[in-house]
Design an enzyme around this catalytic site. Sequence first.
Site, PDB file in Angstrom:
ATOM      1  N   TYR A  65      -5.592 -15.121  17.232  1.00 32.63           N
ATOM      2  CA  TYR A  65      -4.527 -15.434  16.286  1.00 32.63           C
ATOM      3  C   TYR A  65      -3.471 -16.275  17.002  1.00 32.63           C
ATOM      4  O   TYR A  65      -2.688 -15.773  17.799  1.00 32.63           O
ATOM      5  CB  TYR A  65      -3.903 -14.160  15.722  1.00 32.63           C
ATOM      6  N   PRO A 212      -7.279  -6.524   2.068  1.00 36.00           N
ATOM      7  CA  PRO A 212      -7.459  -5.676   0.884  1.00 36.00           C
ATOM      8  C   PRO A 212      -6.870  -6.290  -0.379  1.00 36.00           C
ATOM      9  O   PRO A 212      -7.183  -5.846  -1.482  1.00 36.00           O
ATOM     10  CB  PRO A 212      -6.725  -4.386   1.264  1.00 36.00           C
ATOM     11  N   ARG A 215      -6.857 -11.759   0.492  1.00 35.02           N
ATOM     12  CA  ARG A 215      -6.099 -12.802   1.204  1.00 35.02           C
ATOM     13  C   ARG A 215      -4.908 -13.288   0.371  1.00 35.02           C
ATOM     14  O   ARG A 215      -4.600 -14.465   0.302  1.00 35.02           O
ATOM     15  CB  ARG A 215      -7.018 -13.969   1.585  1.00 35.02           C
TER      16      ARG A 215
END
Length: 346
Positions: A65, A212, A215
């Site tokens: 990330y 969940p 996105r």
Amino acid sequence: MATEKQINVPRMKLGSQGLQVSSLGLGCMGMSAFFGPPKPEPEMIEVIHHAINSGVTFLDTADIYGPYTNEILIGKALRGGMREKVELATKCGFKYENGSFNIVGDPAYIRAACEASLKRLDVDYIDLYYLHRIDINVPIEIAVGELKKLVDKGKIKYIGLSEASASTIRRAHAVHLITAVQLEWSLWVRDVEEEIIPTCRELGIGIVVYSPLGRGFFSSGAKVVENASEDDFRKQSLPRFQPENLEHNNSLFERVKDMATRKDCTPSQLALAWIYHQGNDVCPIPGTTKINNLNQNIGALAVKLTSQEMAELDSIASSVIGDRYQNLTDTWMHMETPPLSSWKVE
């Protein structure tokens, strides 16, 4: 509205080896990568601190990330006594080289990646360390065997897998007990329900759910990409957000939104509540960069659904169109590794 209620975030057992986490986690990826430009560091640290102080103590990051910058951000946020208040999860498995990511799972890489993450996070140990993806050229027994060594050395406490097939999970679990499997599961991603979820439950493995809210789709529908920057990877490459699929999928969101209105909650709370109702071994880790959205996610804990409402949501989402990734080769469907007997020690 569920957002107006003061909610105590309960704790839950994740897996069978003793790890306890908040029943709602915080996915930190979007603070630094993939959803447009990195967000201002002071604001993101404020979001992280608000989460921890609100009882959301299970933080999820990964070395890719940024790459790397999200772990540095988390490290800064945990200074000043915050480290012992959280359950910290990060991942290895994607190696960044020459501007692209390659899946790597050999022992030397895993050792080096863990040491680098510890340094960026500025911590002595990682609570939960995942293989972000499975290297199909390395027997899973070899990769997990190296993770076991990291446990023995106190570098990590628990082992996780992400996007692993059922057979890979079983083989890994036979080498060292797997605490959690991270997977994508939501109203519009259901492919894990046939094999992966039952395998985890049979083996006593916790289920950590990324994306969940589809996105961000189940927070605002098509607007989530209409308002996104051009370098947002949803707009660039995720099939469900492309124009040929988006109009149809947005009609599903409108139905979820109508149901949320009837339930006096937001669409995102309804989508999260659907995940909460899947079982007490399931921990969603929605990402956000805004305190208000974080509060809404916490508020979803108060939304109760009947079996008929669950069925209605199942029916609404069953007609989504478009794959969840442009390239499905990096998902659990293609994560089988060669047999251990094929591995040659150099």
